[in-house]
Write a protein that holds these residues in place. Structure first.
Motif, PDB file in Angstrom:
ATOM      1  N   ARG A 259       0.842  -1.192   0.000  1.00 32.75           N
ATOM      2  CA  ARG A 259       0.000   0.000   0.000  1.00 32.75           C
ATOM      3  C   ARG A 259       0.881   1.247   0.000  1.00 32.75           C
ATOM      4  N   SER A 260       0.452   2.272  -0.707  1.00 25.17           N
ATOM      5  CA  SER A 260       1.275   3.475  -0.845  1.00 25.17           C
ATOM      6  C   SER A 260       1.481   4.189   0.482  1.00 25.17           C
ATOM      7  N   ASN A 261       0.585   3.966   1.446  1.00 29.12           N
ATOM      8  CA  ASN A 261       0.726   4.613   2.751  1.00 29.12           C
ATOM      9  C   ASN A 261       1.345   3.693   3.807  1.00 29.12           C
ATOM     10  N   ASN A 262       1.909   2.573   3.378  1.00 22.77           N
ATOM     11  CA  ASN A 262       2.524   1.629   4.303  1.00 22.77           C
ATOM     12  C   ASN A 262       3.824   2.232   4.866  1.00 22.77           C
ATOM     13  N   PRO A 263       3.958   2.374   6.188  1.00 26.59           N
ATOM     14  CA  PRO A 263       5.181   2.958   6.750  1.00 26.59           C
ATOM     15  C   PRO A 263       6.426   2.114   6.500  1.00 26.59           C
TER      16      PRO A 263
ATOM     17  N   ASN B  18       7.350   1.096   3.663  1.00 25.49           N
ATOM     18  CA  ASN B  18       7.835   1.333   2.302  1.00 25.49           C
ATOM     19  C   ASN B  18       9.244   1.913   2.265  1.00 25.49           C
TER      20      ASN B  18
ATOM     21  N   SER C  61      -3.243   3.184  -5.620  1.00 25.96           N
ATOM     22  CA  SER C  61      -3.023   3.113  -4.172  1.00 25.96           C
ATOM     23  C   SER C  61      -1.960   2.091  -3.794  1.00 25.96           C
TER      24      SER C  61
END
Length: 613
Positions: A543-547, A549, A564
């Motif tokens: 997910r693009s908002n996964n910390p 990443n 997303s």
């Protein structure tokens, strides 16, 4: 740095061709800087802390161990009525802040006075001899650690002094006093413990057979033997211990410092357990007088020498970065090149020492083998409990990293066993379900999840008793006869094991079993393919908002955004190296064998169903 480069690429180069080329160029090894890393500024305390670059999790973990501790309910406060004192009366003309604010500020000030930084202990093997300048640098590091709450219990070794020498005892005593003087010159208080604190021979009551494969200790300690060490710690002094032990005739004799350190690791841990037990009446043992002053359980083992860490076949003799002793200890010994003994004669004995000591220390403890040239790395290790350079980074970045030198420290953890499972029938579904749902805080669609794995599972890497897992599947490409895509379906570690090295251990095993396969440095003892075979490109999405990443950015070859989602991949390293060797200028643009693969990956990955309800 790599994350910043990624964002710049997206802003400047919208074309996939230029984007992918720039990412690859970042992977090229960079030349090491000239000169010695031991810049004088490294000795600065504040700068050393900043260089550690701790994450929020690192900071929280440090504060949990060394921050202000909540007072135990059974202890009586030194000033029982101080917290209840009313605020001083002010004249009517003076501005009086709200009573609540005054109470909060007063409580915090008093709390900081009555609850200083909680001190923990570290066992330090100081393997000399060292020059005056080297000893000053080491002593400065010990003082800095003490400021951060880690008090050292130092055991000396003198490699150049032969055993049985006529001046042996005098020379060892002089060296002990020299270390004490060096510590005091740096502003610390130190105390030589010249009397033997350790007894030779196995501890009475121990079995003659090894326990859990660990060799029997050559020495032991009773709680009352630790009284001089406790007294020094209670007085705020660093105890410095020569390698003397009592034999069966109560004679003090010189022994190997490893025997002293191992006996203290066990004895201090056992004494701390006694301290933690509730006391119904005041015991007569001397150690009970100091049970509430400092936690004797060793939190760190530090081996400071002139050699550095344990050399690794994977790094051409440069040190291992992070060692999982449970799964790698025997393998490291088996792959140790005898030629390395010339420059690192005590590497294997220090490895065995760490293996023994950590078996008695808490699972969160770690050991570090470090050269006297890298004293500032001790501060980074204390705050982050991580290696100087992550062992799970791409091999090209490790080769080109300027921090990776012959003096790079080796961090050793007790670790977890790692195994590779290739059949869904051999997976403990109950434990895997608990791992996935606890870590992701979501409900697993159990039937659909395992039905899919039965069709396309490649392998599952499991650490310990399902405290972490990496699930890799083979995803077929519709309408194509090409090889299925190697897809990282799940990469998960229990929250309680995040920050203890399990994540790096798991990713290294994943690397060795997938995109790193085929390289000599991917031969591993995890029960997988052991380096035999051809590596495959590894693909996964997040997910693009996964910390997490940020961590993925540092370990992937590249990525593309898909709404997303973010699609990451790691190129098969062996094939990439072969392709680079065929071109004089290296790989700068998309090659024929890469054409269209990103679109193919994106199409397949987008259709993978969710595992959650």
């Amino acid at each position: 740095m790599l994350l910043l480069a990624h964002s710049r690429i997206l802003c400047r180069q919208p074309s996939l061709r230029a984007f992918y080329a720039t990412i690859r160029n970042l992977r090229q090894p960079q030349p090491l800087p000239e000169g010695d890393e031991s810049d004088p500024s490294e000795s600065d305390f504040i700068l050393s802390i900043l260089r550690a670059n701790p994450s929020l999790r690192d900071t929280k973990s440090y504060l949990d161990s060394f921050g202000i501790q909540q007072p135990h309910h059974h202890k009586k406060s030194l000033l029982p009525s101080l917290l209840d004192l009313p605020a001083p009366a002010l004249r009517p003309s003076a501005r009086q802040p709200p009573t609540q604010d005054v109470d909060i500020k007063t409580t915090r000030v008093i709390s900081s006075i009555l609850n200083p930084v909680y001190c923990r202990t570290a066992l330090v093997k100081l393997q000399g001899p060292f020059s005056d300048r080297q000893l000053d640098s080491i002593s400065r590091g010990m003082v800095y650690l003490e400021k951060l709450g880690l008090v050292s219990v130092i055991v000396l070794e003198h490699d150049k002094l032969p055993r049985g020498d006529d001046r042996e005892r005098t020379a060892i005593t002089e060296e002990t006093n020299r270390v004490v003087a060096a510590l005091e010159a740096q502003g610390a208080k130190a105390r030589p413990i010249l009397g033997a604190s350790v007894r030779l021979g196995p501890k009475p009551g121990d079995s003659d057979a090894p326990i859990n494969g660990m060799p029997l200790l050559e020495a032991h300690v009773f709680p009352e033997d630790l009284a001089p060490i406790r007294s020094a710690l209670r007085a705020g002094e660093i105890p410095v211990i020569p390698p003397f032990a009592l034999d069966s005739f109560c004679r003090s004799t010189r022994v190997n410092a490893n025997d002293i350190v191992a006996a203290l690791a066990r004895g201090m841990a056992e004494a701390a357990e006694l301290d933690a037990k509730p006391q119904t009446q005041k015991p007569s043992e001397p150690h009970a007088d100091y049970s509430e002053d400092i936690n004797l359980t060793p939190m760190r083992l530090m081996i400071i020498n002139r050699e550095g860490g344990v050399p690794s076949y994977a790094r051409s003799g440069y040190p291992h970065l992070l060692v999982n002793l449970t799964s790698e200890y025997n393998y490291i010994r088996d792959t140790f090149d005898p030629a390395w003994l010339r420059d690192r004669p005590s590497a294997l004995s220090n490895l065995a020492l760490a293996h023994t000591c950590l078996s008695y220390m808490p699972p969160t403890s770690s050991a570090v083998m470090v050269s006297h040239r890298s004293p500032s790395s001790l501060i980074a290790n204390l705050i982050t409990n991580k290696p100087a350079v992550s062992s799970s980074l791409p091999h090209a970045l490790l080769q080109g990293n300027r921090k990776l030198t012959p003096d790079t420290p080796t961090l050793l953890r007790r670790g977890q066993p790692i195994r590779v499972i290739r059949d869904v029938a051999n997976v403990d579904r109950a434990k895997l379900n608990h791992l996935l749902q606890t870590s992701f805080h979501r409900t697993l669609d159990i039937d659909a999840f395992y039905k899919r794995l039965e069709k396309c599972l490649d392998f599952v890497i499991v650490t310990g008793d399902y405290v972490g897992a990496a699930i890799v599947t083979n995803e077929p490409v519709p309408g194509s006869s090409s090889r299925p895509i190697s897809y990282l379906d799940k990469f998960v570690v229990l929250p309680s094991h995040q920050g203890d090295g399990t994540v790096d251990f798991l990713w290294v095993a994943l690397h060795d079993e997938s995109y790193g396969l085929g390289h000599p440095f991917s031969i591993n003892p995890n029960g997988g393919k052991e380096g035999k075979g051809e590596g495959r490109d590894l693909v996964w999405r997040s997910r693009s908002n996964n910390p997490v990443n940020k961590w993925y950015f540092e370990r992937s070859t590249g990525y593309i955004r898909m709404g997303s989602w973010i699609l990451f991949w790691c190129d098969a390293e062996k094939r990439l190296r072969l392709e680079e060797a065929r071109s004089d200028s290296g790989l700068s643009y998309i090659e024929d064998w890469e054409s269209g693969r990103l679109e193919e990956w994106a199409e397949v990955v987008n259709k993978i169903p969710s595992a959650w309800k």
